[in-house]
Design a protein around this motif. Sequence first.
Motif, PDB file in Angstrom:
ATOM      1  N   TYR A 199       0.835  -1.215   0.000  1.00 26.21           N
ATOM      2  CA  TYR A 199       0.000   0.000   0.000  1.00 26.21           C
ATOM      3  C   TYR A 199       0.861   1.253   0.000  1.00 26.21           C
ATOM      4  CZ  TYR A 199      -3.094   3.609   1.867  1.00 26.21           C
ATOM      5  OH  TYR A 199      -3.787   4.765   2.065  1.00 26.21           O
ATOM      6  N   LEU A 200       1.850   1.304   0.897  1.00 21.89           N
ATOM      7  CA  LEU A 200       2.705   2.495   0.982  1.00 21.89           C
ATOM      8  C   LEU A 200       3.583   2.632  -0.255  1.00 21.89           C
ATOM      9  CD1 LEU A 200       2.841   4.635   3.269  1.00 21.89           C
ATOM     10  CD2 LEU A 200       1.711   2.529   3.982  1.00 21.89           C
ATOM     11  N   ASP A 201       4.023   1.514  -0.832  1.00 16.75           N
ATOM     12  CA  ASP A 201       4.832   1.582  -2.048  1.00 16.75           C
ATOM     13  C   ASP A 201       4.028   2.169  -3.199  1.00 16.75           C
ATOM     14  OD1 ASP A 201       7.358   0.637  -3.570  1.00 16.75           O
ATOM     15  OD2 ASP A 201       5.701  -0.231  -4.726  1.00 16.75           O
ATOM     16  N   GLU A 202       2.788   1.723  -3.340  1.00 13.28           N
ATOM     17  CA  GLU A 202       1.930   2.267  -4.404  1.00 13.28           C
ATOM     18  C   GLU A 202       1.672   3.752  -4.175  1.00 13.28           C
ATOM     19  OE1 GLU A 202      -2.491   1.544  -6.440  1.00 13.28           O
ATOM     20  OE2 GLU A 202      -1.779   0.207  -4.853  1.00 13.28           O
ATOM     21  N   LEU A 203       1.411   4.105  -2.918  1.00 10.90           N
ATOM     22  CA  LEU A 203       1.170   5.504  -2.596  1.00 10.90           C
ATOM     23  C   LEU A 203       2.422   6.340  -2.869  1.00 10.90           C
ATOM     24  CD1 LEU A 203      -0.897   7.488  -1.495  1.00 10.90           C
ATOM     25  CD2 LEU A 203      -0.154   6.897   0.823  1.00 10.90           C
ATOM     26  N   MET A 204       3.603   5.756  -2.567  1.00 14.57           N
ATOM     27  CA  MET A 204       4.854   6.458  -2.840  1.00 14.57           C
ATOM     28  C   MET A 204       4.995   6.745  -4.328  1.00 14.57           C
ATOM     29  SD  MET A 204       7.435   7.763  -1.268  1.00 14.57           S
ATOM     30  CE  MET A 204       7.128   6.941   0.302  1.00 14.57           C
ATOM     31  N   GLY A 205       4.563   5.820  -5.151  1.00 11.45           N
ATOM     32  CA  GLY A 205       4.607   6.045  -6.594  1.00 11.45           C
ATOM     33  C   GLY A 205       3.777   7.253  -7.000  1.00 11.45           C
ATOM     34  N   HIS A 206       2.592   7.376  -6.395  1.00 13.34           N
ATOM     35  CA  HIS A 206       1.734   8.538  -6.681  1.00 13.34           C
ATOM     36  C   HIS A 206       2.390   9.832  -6.209  1.00 13.34           C
ATOM     37  CE1 HIS A 206      -1.430   5.972  -8.055  1.00 13.34           C
ATOM     38  NE2 HIS A 206      -1.702   5.452  -6.865  1.00 13.34           N
ATOM     39  N   LYS A 207       3.058   9.781  -5.050  1.00 14.59           N
ATOM     40  CA  LYS A 207       3.694  10.980  -4.511  1.00 14.59           C
ATOM     41  C   LYS A 207       4.874  11.413  -5.379  1.00 14.59           C
ATOM     42  CE  LYS A 207       1.057  11.215  -0.854  1.00 14.59           C
ATOM     43  NZ  LYS A 207       0.127  12.350  -0.635  1.00 14.59           N
ATOM     44  N   ILE A 208       5.599  10.431  -5.914  1.00 15.33           N
ATOM     45  CA  ILE A 208       6.729  10.753  -6.792  1.00 15.33           C
ATOM     46  C   ILE A 208       6.225  11.407  -8.073  1.00 15.33           C
ATOM     47  CG2 ILE A 208       8.526   9.719  -8.232  1.00 15.33           C
ATOM     48  CD1 ILE A 208       8.943   7.655  -5.956  1.00 15.33           C
TER      49      ILE A 208
END
Length: 407
Positions: A199-208
């Motif tokens: 979940y956090l990895d996917e969210l990190m992708g959006h933040k990047i």
Amino acid sequence: MTSTTGTEQAHTATAPEWPMSRATGCPFDPPPTLRAEQEQGSLGKVTLWDGTTPWLVTHYADQRAILADPRISADVTRPGYPSSAPVKGASFSFILMDDPEHARQRRMVTAPFTIKRVEAMRPAVQKIVDGLIDDMLAGPPQADLVQAFALPVPSLVICELLGVPYADHDFFQENSKTLISRSAAPEVRAEAHGNLIGYLDELMGHKIARPADDLLSGLGTRVEGGELSRREAAEMGVLLLLAGHETTANMIALGTLALLEHPGQLALLRDTEDPKVVAGAVEELLRYLNITHGGRRRVALEDIEMGGEVIRAGDGIIVPNDIGNRDPEVFADPDRLDLRRDARRHVAFGFGVHQCLGQPLARMELQVVYSTLYRRIPTLRLDAPLEELSFKHDGAVYGVYELPVAW
């Protein structure tokens, strides 16, 4: 191969099991066996799930000395580390690392938790607290305080700070609860951890891709700059999300229960408008309850002499801060809840380089909660017998699963 002394062999032969059980009817106090260990001396041994027998340090002064000693390690991968469960194949964030890597990663997330930045958040936290109380008062005159108030307050706050959608709170709260459960099977905990990492990895992708003004976006910038891998950033996100809501939520609920069981102390908070009194009350509740009840865990890198014993290189060490906060040599009448006590020396947040990063935020949230809830709902009362409440004996963070209240 090192030899053991006669006293060390005696400690090992009589080492009680860890974790220990609290006494029935005494949900706010450390386990009686732990108290007995403290009365016998600062150093003893305990037996873990895997049969190993790490040292147990129970006196306040020795706990601080150990936690500040550069000859001990927080690295969970080192041989001898007293793990609470199997760690093979797992990955970890900076709290289970040593310097310099621990310090390097910790510095990346320090800024949002400074006192100045946290104080700037106080009006927003006050608005969250007031809004949730408004919702409670608009409904029936009874509620589960955990679900209606204690869990949403820090969840909303940490979501705003990190940039995590609060709409996903059911997902991350459920997986966090599983991850820190002692009773969950290792594979179930691993699955929960994987769910949160994904979940956090996917969210990190959006933040990047679309950075915003939040902590995860800041980590995304560091990923882009090559300072962190995306996996490391996701691990840090899991740590901050879990610690940011689980610990404070349990402290809100358990603290409220303790106050309801000590109405004279509750009245002090309800009737004061002095922020210094409120701040002091928060410190005493942190000392008295100490919800992180599994002990800080370390492993010795070198031989360390303490209390006439030698903790040898490679020996595991457990530092149960709950009994340190009940040390009568430091806190007079330590089993008494006294909101006027100067409890600022407590070790509920640990000590040394690994002490809790989020303690300014936790303190501020608790100050807002404890200064508002009982004033706005002055007739708040427990709506079930104390002995019928279900306590989190099986969790890494202690508290209550539900807190039925009425007004």
